[in-house]
Design a protein around this motif. Sequence first.
Motif, PDB file in Angstrom:
ATOM      1  N   UNK A  69       0.861  -1.183   0.000  1.00 29.96           N
ATOM      2  CA  UNK A  69       0.000   0.000   0.000  1.00 29.96           C
ATOM      3  C   UNK A  69       0.897   1.233   0.000  1.00 29.96           C
ATOM      4  N   UNK A  70       0.618   2.190  -0.864  1.00 31.78           N
ATOM      5  CA  UNK A  70       1.373   3.448  -0.919  1.00 31.78           C
ATOM      6  C   UNK A  70       0.424   4.602  -0.646  1.00 31.78           C
TER       7      UNK A  70
ATOM      8  N   UNK B 181      -8.467  -1.866   5.806  1.00 25.46           N
ATOM      9  CA  UNK B 181      -8.210  -3.034   6.649  1.00 25.46           C
ATOM     10  C   UNK B 181      -6.728  -3.363   6.510  1.00 25.46           C
ATOM     11  N   UNK B 182      -5.937  -3.019   7.514  1.00 21.49           N
ATOM     12  CA  UNK B 182      -4.497  -3.184   7.428  1.00 21.49           C
ATOM     13  C   UNK B 182      -4.091  -4.634   7.236  1.00 21.49           C
ATOM     14  N   UNK B 183      -4.919  -5.560   7.659  1.00 25.87           N
ATOM     15  CA  UNK B 183      -4.578  -6.976   7.509  1.00 25.87           C
ATOM     16  C   UNK B 183      -4.549  -7.413   6.042  1.00 25.87           C
ATOM     17  N   UNK B 184      -5.072  -6.564   5.163  1.00 19.85           N
ATOM     18  CA  UNK B 184      -5.038  -6.880   3.730  1.00 19.85           C
ATOM     19  C   UNK B 184      -3.694  -6.524   3.098  1.00 19.85           C
ATOM     20  N   UNK B 185      -2.778  -5.943   3.891  1.00 28.18           N
ATOM     21  CA  UNK B 185      -1.505  -5.475   3.343  1.00 28.18           C
ATOM     22  C   UNK B 185      -0.347  -5.913   4.233  1.00 28.18           C
ATOM     23  N   UNK B 186       0.819  -6.052   3.599  1.00 32.05           N
ATOM     24  CA  UNK B 186       2.037  -6.439   4.309  1.00 32.05           C
ATOM     25  C   UNK B 186       3.010  -5.273   4.448  1.00 32.05           C
ATOM     26  N   UNK B 187       2.937  -4.329   3.513  1.00 34.82           N
ATOM     27  CA  UNK B 187       3.892  -3.217   3.474  1.00 34.82           C
ATOM     28  C   UNK B 187       3.130  -1.916   3.239  1.00 34.82           C
ATOM     29  N   UNK B 188       3.509  -0.878   3.979  1.00 31.76           N
ATOM     30  CA  UNK B 188       2.994   0.470   3.731  1.00 31.76           C
ATOM     31  C   UNK B 188       4.187   1.359   3.379  1.00 31.76           C
TER      32      UNK B 188
ATOM     33  N   UNK C  86       3.337  -4.920  15.037  1.00 33.03           N
ATOM     34  CA  UNK C  86       3.716  -5.974  15.984  1.00 33.03           C
ATOM     35  C   UNK C  86       3.273  -7.351  15.494  1.00 33.03           C
ATOM     36  N   UNK C  87       2.251  -7.365  14.661  1.00 29.68           N
ATOM     37  CA  UNK C  87       1.760  -8.635  14.117  1.00 29.68           C
ATOM     38  C   UNK C  87       2.510  -9.063  12.865  1.00 29.68           C
ATOM     39  N   UNK C  88       3.509  -8.276  12.450  1.00 31.75           N
ATOM     40  CA  UNK C  88       4.321  -8.676  11.301  1.00 31.75           C
ATOM     41  C   UNK C  88       4.277  -7.724  10.117  1.00 31.75           C
TER      42      UNK C  88
ATOM     43  N   UNK D  85      11.396  -3.737   0.248  1.00 35.64           N
ATOM     44  CA  UNK D  85      10.067  -4.275  -0.080  1.00 35.64           C
ATOM     45  C   UNK D  85      10.003  -5.790   0.018  1.00 35.64           C
ATOM     46  N   UNK D  86      10.996  -6.462  -0.550  1.00 34.71           N
ATOM     47  CA  UNK D  86      10.914  -7.907  -0.759  1.00 34.71           C
ATOM     48  C   UNK D  86      11.641  -8.745   0.295  1.00 34.71           C
ATOM     49  N   UNK D  87      12.736  -8.217   0.872  1.00 38.17           N
ATOM     50  CA  UNK D  87      13.606  -9.052   1.701  1.00 38.17           C
ATOM     51  C   UNK D  87      13.541  -8.755   3.192  1.00 38.17           C
ATOM     52  N   UNK D  88      13.500  -7.460   3.544  1.00 34.06           N
ATOM     53  CA  UNK D  88      13.534  -7.105   4.962  1.00 34.06           C
ATOM     54  C   UNK D  88      12.303  -7.666   5.676  1.00 34.06           C
TER      55      UNK D  88
END
Length: 843
Positions: free
Chosen positions: A601-602, A640-647, A671-673, A838-841
């Motif tokens: 998400x951007x 819904x933040x749970x729909x995304x992994x990265x902001x 905190x949930x990842x 984006x991909x590794x950290x």
Amino acid sequence: MKKTIYSLLFALLALQVNAQNVMSPAEFLGYELGERFTPHHRVVAYFEHVASNISYVKTANYGQTNELRPLIVAYVSSQENIDNWEEIRTDNLKRIGMMEGTPSGDKKGIVWLSYNVHGNEANSTETAMKTLYELSKPQGKAAEWLKNTVVILDPCINPDGRDRYANWINQVAGTTPNPHFEAAEHNEPWPGGRANHYYFDLNRDWAWQKQTESEQRMVLYNEIMPHIHVDFHEQGTNSPYYFAPAAEPIHEQVTNWQREFQEIIGRNHAKYFDENGWLFFTKESFDILYPSYGDSYPMYNGAIGMTYEQASSDLASLTDEGDTLTLADAIAHHYTTGMSTVEIASLYSEKMVDEFQAYFDKARSDPKATYKTYVVKADNHPDKLKQLLTFLDKQKIIYGTGSERKTLEGFDFQTQKNIDFSVDSDDILISAYQPKGVLVQALFEPSTYASTTNTYDITAWSIPYMFDLNSFATTSQITVEPLEQRTEEYVVPAVDSKAAAYLANWESLEDAKFLAELFKADIKLRLANSPFQVNGQSFKPGTLIITRKGNQHMGDEFDQIVTNAAEKFRRELFTTPTSFVDSGKDFGSNNVSFLKPPRILALRGGGVSSLGFGEFWYFMEQELGYPITMVNVEDFGRVNLDDYDVIYMASGGYGSLLNENRMKALTDWLRSGGKIIAAEGAMNSFVGKNGFSLKRYANDEEQKELTQESEEDKEKRALTSYAERNNQFEDSRLPGAIFKLKFDNSHPLAFGYPNHYFTLKRSRSRYAYLPNGWNVGIIENDQAHVAGVAGEKAKSSLVKSMVFGVDNVGRGNVVYMADNPLFRAFWENGKLMVANALFLVGQ
């Protein structure tokens, strides 16, 4: 004889009859110029109307924008010159050594007028229509000028940005323009019309040519090489008008003739402005240093490059003096300087052409250059060399190889020291002895001299640092042999249906593109977080491990997808029949991370830097090729933040967005990842906040040491004379300089990098080392400065600071980027780091 006279009279009569068919802009558009802003398609239609009715006006389409609007120019001159345009163009290139052969025709001046590079500086496109109309009159005052001069008009460099602005203001402005600044018509909504489709400032893109408008325009520019280039702009409403001569700093490569002719042109403008009682200023603000402007880039290419800045009017604006500045006024001013430029170009046409030729003659035979040859070693990564050569080809810079191995002394870009080094026969050599020799110096020199620190833009950009190349600059002239067709040895990966895994190195952005392709194909794969050996081969951290396990459901399609993706990006694949490694971690180890395709998400909209967001948007769509969801900040509360992994948070102020409740929700998600990437000013949202370890200073003692002013400095500041007021902050300036960071390449954020990173630092913002995270890129001491303007206080304030780091928040991470690796998309070596983030950290 009579037949000849009759023929001439008939031709003249035909010109006059055709010219009578040409409508004025007001007749064609149905309103007077200055009453409203004209949509781009109507501007194009007017240019085509004039060209279709007058034989000595020609239009040409040189490309299209991201939003599919045409990019056009018009050529205006005498009938004879238009008929002989191809000869004039090629003669010009032959005179300067950019085309073989001997000129066969008379010398003709070439003037290029560029309008509306900033979309919301829109009066100049209106001016372009008036200028075209007046230049095309057969009996007009310009007819005599055009006998020895060809004028090129680009009515709108940035059609997408212009239409964004023009459509908006035409919608919100009333029937009578309101000059008060609180009126809606003076307050554009985000992102404004200044930038192009991807929110890039096209007037910073001339050299880098990252945007499609710039890339297509520069193909045409290099096919013509004009003698004068004018870039029309707008500035603050209370700054009446600026024209050349330019302000200091002016690059030392700019010739006396270029300075003198700016003065001659400026004095002619002043004559007309004085006659009309119009105010103006010169020699302030707008310097000739940064090489990617519409005035500086032409200057480094031999032309007289100039910026003309008109006070912004919108449709009508109230000035501090109580006057109302109208769009019609603005058009009149830009029209006057445009015509004045053509007039002087014609008056000095032959000398202008001779001086232009002399500029290139000197570049080829006796360049004004400390360094005569730049040597880029052949052992650089092939992807970097390919990028470099593509860049040089766009600039029409000649390069080649050495004829034999030799040892020379030169400046080492990696260590910033003079050392002995070897030149090998397969190294890439760029000589200063060539037509584009001045441009070579401007782009490659290790450090650019600036006569004053008060500059308009960044002051460092050297290509070897931009790519992080193993390269040298030497004062020796080396004979450069033409580069034979460089064949890239590439073996198409073979399908190995028995392989337990395919392995791929992680060394450049091309590897990240390959990974993005695999993610989109739903391929399951893993990441090596430490070195390992298998089948007798060694692999570094960051190696992609594409196991058959997890992909069995694809059958034979798995091998085809992987090998096809590798071939698309010309990646080398290694195979292994086993997951049992010779040393390091086996592929099933918990230390070999499973890579999950991130849902990104951007944030965009009010408070967010439109340029910073646009750089990320462009990177993801046009370079990395990976999907993102763009969300307006005002809609973030409904996500819904749970729909995304990265902001991704581009530079900006997020205070109104991240209230107490939202910050708690964001922290819980982290905190949930979850993962946040905060660039530049976005980091301020986390400084000193509960749950985050980001601080400006490690402790009170460090803050006091770095910020407390000595009694001597206090007295000096207090006694500064009023005349010297602008110089009292010299020691604190940092407009854009290169620093060498210590880089922890054992961390995933730095996978694929050496143990250093050259960063482009554009502010004094400093952050303490993270006490509970990972300080990946740091400024360890006051020796980190490499090139560009950086005051002593600015440098000392950055000692022991974190520039790139990762904060651990529960099972999640915040990636901090105090400098923006995607700045203007030209700092090529930083892009892999963004892919890493984006991909590794956190994987």
